[in-house]
Design a protein around this motif. Sequence first.
Motif, PDB file in Angstrom:
ATOM      1  N   ALA A 211       0.920  -1.038   0.104  1.00 17.20           N
ATOM      2  CA  ALA A 211       0.054  -0.071  -0.094  1.00 17.20           C
ATOM      3  C   ALA A 211       1.049   1.296  -0.007  1.00 17.20           C
ATOM      4  CB  ALA A 211      -0.851   0.019   1.176  1.00 17.20           C
ATOM      5  N   VAL A 212       0.569   2.152  -0.921  1.00 23.20           N
ATOM      6  CA  VAL A 212       1.581   3.246  -1.134  1.00 23.20           C
ATOM      7  C   VAL A 212       1.027   4.625  -0.289  1.00 23.20           C
ATOM      8  CG1 VAL A 212       2.352   4.723  -2.968  1.00 23.20           C
ATOM      9  CG2 VAL A 212       2.176   2.291  -3.186  1.00 23.20           C
ATOM     10  N   GLU A 213       2.151   5.264   0.131  1.00 18.61           N
ATOM     11  CA  GLU A 213       1.652   6.628   0.602  1.00 18.61           C
ATOM     12  C   GLU A 213       2.281   7.647  -0.294  1.00 18.61           C
ATOM     13  OE1 GLU A 213       3.773   6.624   4.472  1.00 18.61           O
ATOM     14  OE2 GLU A 213       1.948   6.622   5.509  1.00 18.61           O
ATOM     15  N   ASP A 214       1.476   8.766  -0.662  1.00 19.97           N
ATOM     16  CA  ASP A 214       1.824   9.823  -1.568  1.00 19.97           C
ATOM     17  C   ASP A 214       1.961  11.003  -0.886  1.00 19.97           C
ATOM     18  OD1 ASP A 214       2.277  11.624  -3.642  1.00 19.97           O
ATOM     19  OD2 ASP A 214       0.567  10.581  -5.016  1.00 19.97           O
ATOM     20  N   SER A 215       3.234  11.345  -1.066  1.00 16.04           N
ATOM     21  CA  SER A 215       3.449  12.617  -0.161  1.00 16.04           C
ATOM     22  C   SER A 215       2.783  13.807  -0.732  1.00 16.04           C
ATOM     23  CB  SER A 215       5.175  13.024  -0.009  1.00 16.04           C
ATOM     24  OG  SER A 215       5.535  13.227  -1.674  1.00 16.04           O
ATOM     25  N   ALA A 216       2.377  13.756  -2.210  1.00 12.72           N
ATOM     26  CA  ALA A 216       1.722  15.018  -2.680  1.00 12.72           C
ATOM     27  C   ALA A 216       0.376  15.000  -2.236  1.00 12.72           C
ATOM     28  CB  ALA A 216       1.694  14.868  -4.129  1.00 12.72           C
ATOM     29  N   LEU A 217      -0.341  13.976  -1.815  1.00 12.86           N
ATOM     30  CA  LEU A 217      -1.601  13.977  -1.331  1.00 12.86           C
ATOM     31  C   LEU A 217      -1.718  14.003   0.043  1.00 12.86           C
ATOM     32  CD1 LEU A 217      -2.994  10.794  -3.135  1.00 12.86           C
ATOM     33  CD2 LEU A 217      -3.373  13.212  -3.778  1.00 12.86           C
ATOM     34  N   LYS A 218      -0.361  13.786   0.833  1.00 21.69           N
ATOM     35  CA  LYS A 218      -0.147  13.877   2.167  1.00 21.69           C
ATOM     36  C   LYS A 218      -1.209  12.789   2.750  1.00 21.69           C
ATOM     37  CE  LYS A 218       1.047  18.744   2.462  1.00 21.69           C
ATOM     38  NZ  LYS A 218       0.670  20.116   3.075  1.00 21.69           N
ATOM     39  N   GLN A 219      -1.256  11.672   2.179  1.00 19.93           N
ATOM     40  CA  GLN A 219      -2.261  10.442   2.605  1.00 19.93           C
ATOM     41  C   GLN A 219      -1.618   9.312   1.872  1.00 19.93           C
ATOM     42  OE1 GLN A 219      -6.548  12.189   1.604  1.00 19.93           O
ATOM     43  NE2 GLN A 219      -6.657  11.093   3.485  1.00 19.93           N
ATOM     44  N   GLY A 220      -2.387   8.224   2.326  1.00 14.91           N
ATOM     45  CA  GLY A 220      -2.090   6.848   1.740  1.00 14.91           C
ATOM     46  C   GLY A 220      -3.247   6.893   0.628  1.00 14.91           C
ATOM     47  N   VAL A 221      -2.765   6.359  -0.681  1.00 16.67           N
ATOM     48  CA  VAL A 221      -3.620   6.639  -1.992  1.00 16.67           C
ATOM     49  C   VAL A 221      -5.079   5.655  -1.687  1.00 16.67           C
ATOM     50  CG1 VAL A 221      -3.676   6.025  -4.231  1.00 16.67           C
ATOM     51  CG2 VAL A 221      -1.400   6.804  -3.315  1.00 16.67           C
ATOM     52  N   PHE A 222      -4.780   4.658  -0.918  1.00 21.51           N
ATOM     53  CA  PHE A 222      -6.240   3.929  -0.856  1.00 21.51           C
ATOM     54  C   PHE A 222      -7.239   4.924  -0.215  1.00 21.51           C
ATOM     55  CE2 PHE A 222      -8.482   1.301   1.970  1.00 21.51           C
ATOM     56  CZ  PHE A 222      -9.291   0.482   1.185  1.00 21.51           C
ATOM     57  N   THR A 223      -6.681   5.177   1.205  1.00 21.28           N
ATOM     58  CA  THR A 223      -7.793   5.957   2.020  1.00 21.28           C
ATOM     59  C   THR A 223      -7.991   7.508   1.438  1.00 21.28           C
ATOM     60  OG1 THR A 223      -6.844   5.116   4.063  1.00 21.28           O
ATOM     61  CG2 THR A 223      -8.024   7.131   4.114  1.00 21.28           C
ATOM     62  N   HIS A 224      -7.194   7.865   0.441  1.00 26.30           N
ATOM     63  CA  HIS A 224      -7.676   9.303   0.036  1.00 26.30           C
ATOM     64  C   HIS A 224      -8.713   9.039  -1.041  1.00 26.30           C
ATOM     65  CE1 HIS A 224      -7.064  12.851  -2.528  1.00 26.30           C
ATOM     66  NE2 HIS A 224      -7.346  12.226  -3.674  1.00 26.30           N
ATOM     67  N   PHE A 225      -8.709   7.902  -1.815  1.00 27.83           N
ATOM     68  CA  PHE A 225      -9.915   7.500  -2.686  1.00 27.83           C
ATOM     69  C   PHE A 225     -11.291   7.048  -1.961  1.00 27.83           C
ATOM     70  CE2 PHE A 225      -6.546   7.712  -5.896  1.00 27.83           C
ATOM     71  CZ  PHE A 225      -7.158   8.952  -6.786  1.00 27.83           C
ATOM     72  N   LEU A 226     -10.827   6.188  -0.677  1.00 28.75           N
ATOM     73  CA  LEU A 226     -11.874   5.811  -0.227  1.00 28.75           C
ATOM     74  C   LEU A 226     -12.760   7.115   0.611  1.00 28.75           C
ATOM     75  CD1 LEU A 226     -13.212   3.396   1.453  1.00 28.75           C
ATOM     76  CD2 LEU A 226     -11.768   3.762   3.176  1.00 28.75           C
ATOM     77  N   VAL A 227     -12.078   8.012   1.026  1.00 30.42           N
ATOM     78  CA  VAL A 227     -12.950   9.276   1.546  1.00 30.42           C
ATOM     79  C   VAL A 227     -13.651   9.849   0.462  1.00 30.42           C
ATOM     80  CG1 VAL A 227     -12.513  11.672   2.688  1.00 30.42           C
ATOM     81  CG2 VAL A 227     -11.303   9.551   3.484  1.00 30.42           C
ATOM     82  N   LYS A 228     -13.028  10.227  -0.658  1.00 28.03           N
ATOM     83  CA  LYS A 228     -13.541  10.604  -1.818  1.00 28.03           C
ATOM     84  C   LYS A 228     -14.679   9.780  -2.334  1.00 28.03           C
ATOM     85  CE  LYS A 228      -9.993  13.593  -3.714  1.00 28.03           C
ATOM     86  NZ  LYS A 228     -11.105  15.164  -3.649  1.00 28.03           N
ATOM     87  N   GLY A 229     -14.612   8.702  -2.499  1.00 31.22           N
ATOM     88  CA  GLY A 229     -15.836   7.870  -2.605  1.00 31.22           C
ATOM     89  C   GLY A 229     -16.893   7.932  -1.866  1.00 31.22           C
ATOM     90  N   LEU A 230     -16.800   7.935  -0.540  1.00 34.40           N
ATOM     91  CA  LEU A 230     -17.726   7.875   0.430  1.00 34.40           C
ATOM     92  C   LEU A 230     -18.463   9.316   0.527  1.00 34.40           C
ATOM     93  CD1 LEU A 230     -16.273   6.193   3.634  1.00 34.40           C
ATOM     94  CD2 LEU A 230     -17.933   5.221   2.043  1.00 34.40           C
ATOM     95  N   GLN A 231     -17.567  10.307   0.194  1.00 36.49           N
ATOM     96  CA  GLN A 231     -18.237  11.720  -0.267  1.00 36.49           C
ATOM     97  C   GLN A 231     -19.135  11.893  -1.468  1.00 36.49           C
ATOM     98  OE1 GLN A 231     -14.593  13.923   0.375  1.00 36.49           O
ATOM     99  NE2 GLN A 231     -14.756  14.438   2.366  1.00 36.49           N
ATOM    100  N   GLY A 232     -19.144  10.734  -2.231  1.00 38.66           N
ATOM    101  CA  GLY A 232     -20.019  10.910  -3.359  1.00 38.66           C
ATOM    102  C   GLY A 232     -19.368  10.772  -4.526  1.00 38.66           C
ATOM    103  N   GLU A 233     -18.182  10.761  -4.743  1.00 38.06           N
ATOM    104  CA  GLU A 233     -17.575  10.568  -6.163  1.00 38.06           C
ATOM    105  C   GLU A 233     -17.672   9.240  -6.718  1.00 38.06           C
ATOM    106  OE1 GLU A 233     -13.804  12.137  -6.688  1.00 38.06           O
ATOM    107  OE2 GLU A 233     -14.025  14.039  -5.876  1.00 38.06           O
ATOM    108  N   ALA A 234     -17.961   8.240  -5.741  1.00 34.93           N
ATOM    109  CA  ALA A 234     -18.162   6.983  -6.423  1.00 34.93           C
ATOM    110  C   ALA A 234     -19.531   6.836  -6.894  1.00 34.93           C
ATOM    111  CB  ALA A 234     -17.984   5.828  -5.147  1.00 34.93           C
ATOM    112  N   ASP A 235     -20.361   7.673  -6.773  1.00 32.46           N
ATOM    113  CA  ASP A 235     -21.886   7.216  -7.476  1.00 32.46           C
ATOM    114  C   ASP A 235     -21.839   7.456  -8.825  1.00 32.46           C
ATOM    115  OD1 ASP A 235     -24.626   7.098  -7.403  1.00 32.46           O
ATOM    116  OD2 ASP A 235     -25.111   9.286  -6.940  1.00 32.46           O
TER     117      ASP A 235
END
Length: 321
Positions: A211-235
């Motif tokens: 599992a990769v951490e991305d310093s540009a995102l200041k997050q792990g990539v997986f959790t970055h997209f998990l949060v965005k998906g739950l906020q509605g982008e996955a719909d």
Amino acid sequence: TAIASIHPVAAQERKLAVVIGVNAYRGNSDLPTLQHATADAAALSTTLRDVGFTVYEMTHDVARQAGQETMAPQLVYIRDQIQGILESPNLGAKDTVLITLHGHGVQYDLVDANGNKTPKFYFCPADATVTGLKTANDITDRNRLLPLEELYDELAKCPAATKLLIVDACRNDPTSPSVFRESLASATLPKLPPPTGGTAAFFSCKANQRAVEDSALKQGVFTHFLVKGLQGEADQPLANKPADGIVTFAELSAYVANNTYAHVFDKFKVRQSPELRGDYDLNLPLARIQTGPKAAGIEFVRVPAGSFRRGSEEGADDEKP
């Protein structure tokens, strides 16, 4: 004398989450420091609180606050917190329990008397150490490791209708390949059976991937997209219809898996394929998007039990660190 009448009170939906993030490990643990696991836990906790979850956030940052010392992400505190949530009185058909783990994960083989090997996966709390470990047979209480099978068993006994385990482990910065030394070669997602007892488990990567951490995102990539998906982008739009405002397991897993893989491969030239496993119907709803003049948000909805199988058991396309 007046007698007070008693009226039944409708059960209120409860949404309970334990979110654990570990950046720093004890000295001589043989576990390198991570950069963004704590940030992942904080970002996800914020999103969950926004939609009505009671969140127990366990990081060193939280534990430094007065009166929050027992929220340190150490093994005994983690076990106490998870046990307390899963044993909450009267959990039932309207309730949701979520456990997320952000930090290092390790896998070791349990070797029987005949030399047969069974992979065992462990999450690493802040007080964990893997120094000198070669097999699961070597592990003792002094190693302070949290077995994934223990969480499976505890979740299986919990009567809440919706139970989700998220494991964002095997987290290392790909820009620092030196941390993938031989002693950490086991830090990968194992080929384990799916959870039982109505639990869905969402992993950040397949076997033999990291599992990769991305310093540009200041997050792990997986959790970055998990949060965005739950906020509605996955719909996603339906056949001949616009997006319906509901994020299902299918939509969330596809969104997170596709975007995580694309981001990691395009930027770091390695493969990371999130995997959702368990006994749920992927087409059932997980979150409802709220739109309109007020601020947008999400609402978790009950997910009845169903069944699915997702992901390659053999990890044929996986890449070893």
